[in-house]
Design a protein around this motif. Structure first.
Motif, PDB file in Angstrom:
ATOM      1  N   LEU A 158       0.829  -1.208   0.000  1.00 28.29           N
ATOM      2  CA  LEU A 158       0.000   0.000   0.000  1.00 28.29           C
ATOM      3  C   LEU A 158       0.867   1.264   0.000  1.00 28.29           C
ATOM      4  N   ILE A 159       1.976   1.234   0.714  1.00 24.21           N
ATOM      5  CA  ILE A 159       2.892   2.377   0.728  1.00 24.21           C
ATOM      6  C   ILE A 159       3.420   2.626  -0.676  1.00 24.21           C
ATOM      7  N   GLU A 160       3.821   1.582  -1.378  1.00 25.79           N
ATOM      8  CA  GLU A 160       4.318   1.728  -2.753  1.00 25.79           C
ATOM      9  C   GLU A 160       3.244   2.289  -3.668  1.00 25.79           C
ATOM     10  N   THR A 161       2.010   1.858  -3.470  1.00 23.26           N
ATOM     11  CA  THR A 161       0.903   2.374  -4.275  1.00 23.26           C
ATOM     12  C   THR A 161       0.739   3.871  -4.037  1.00 23.26           C
ATOM     13  N   PHE A 162       0.737   4.298  -2.781  1.00 20.76           N
ATOM     14  CA  PHE A 162       0.621   5.725  -2.476  1.00 20.76           C
ATOM     15  C   PHE A 162       1.803   6.506  -3.039  1.00 20.76           C
TER      16      PHE A 162
END
Length: 122
Positions: free
Chosen positions: A37-41
């Motif tokens: 999720l961090i990479e997506t953000f």
């Protein structure tokens, strides 16, 4: 930025409206160390304020104009190309823009100055 620097940056800012929802999700991902999720953000920028504001801008552009990718300029801000068809300036500091996205959808923009330090863009 490290994880702790990102968290500190997020907590030191004042977020409003839609930003709060996005910040809550991003912060939850950081606290839980949810790397996916961090990479997506972080596809939306390098700093938390870029992530949040670009996320909002990109969501709007994707929904209304069919953009598929996230074009970031050399400063890390979302930059969408659209054909400006008309620009009207009723007064020196105010303008109305009419344009068409690459997928054929129409949009408009307003820049309004009230004099002094007050103004608005839409």
């Amino acid at each position: 930025m490290t994880r702790d620097e990102k968290i500190k940056n997020i907590l030191s800012n004042y977020w409003r409206g839609k930003e709060r929802i996005i910040v809550a999700e991003y912060l939850r991902a950081l606290y839980r160390n949810n790397t996916e999720l961090i990479e997506t953000f972080e596809m939306y920028g390098n700093r938390p304020n870029q992530v949040v504001r670009n996320f909002i801008e990109c969501s709007y552009a994707k929904a209304n104009f069919g953009f598929k990718n996230i074009p970031l300029d050399n400063h890390g801000w979302a930059k969408f190309e659209w054909v400006e068809l008309e620009k009207t300036q009723p007064t020196k500091d105010n303008e109305i823009r009419l344009g068409k996205g690459k997928n054929g959808n129409w949009t408009f923009g307003l820049n309004i100055s009230y004099g002094g330090a007050a103004g608005s863009s839409w």
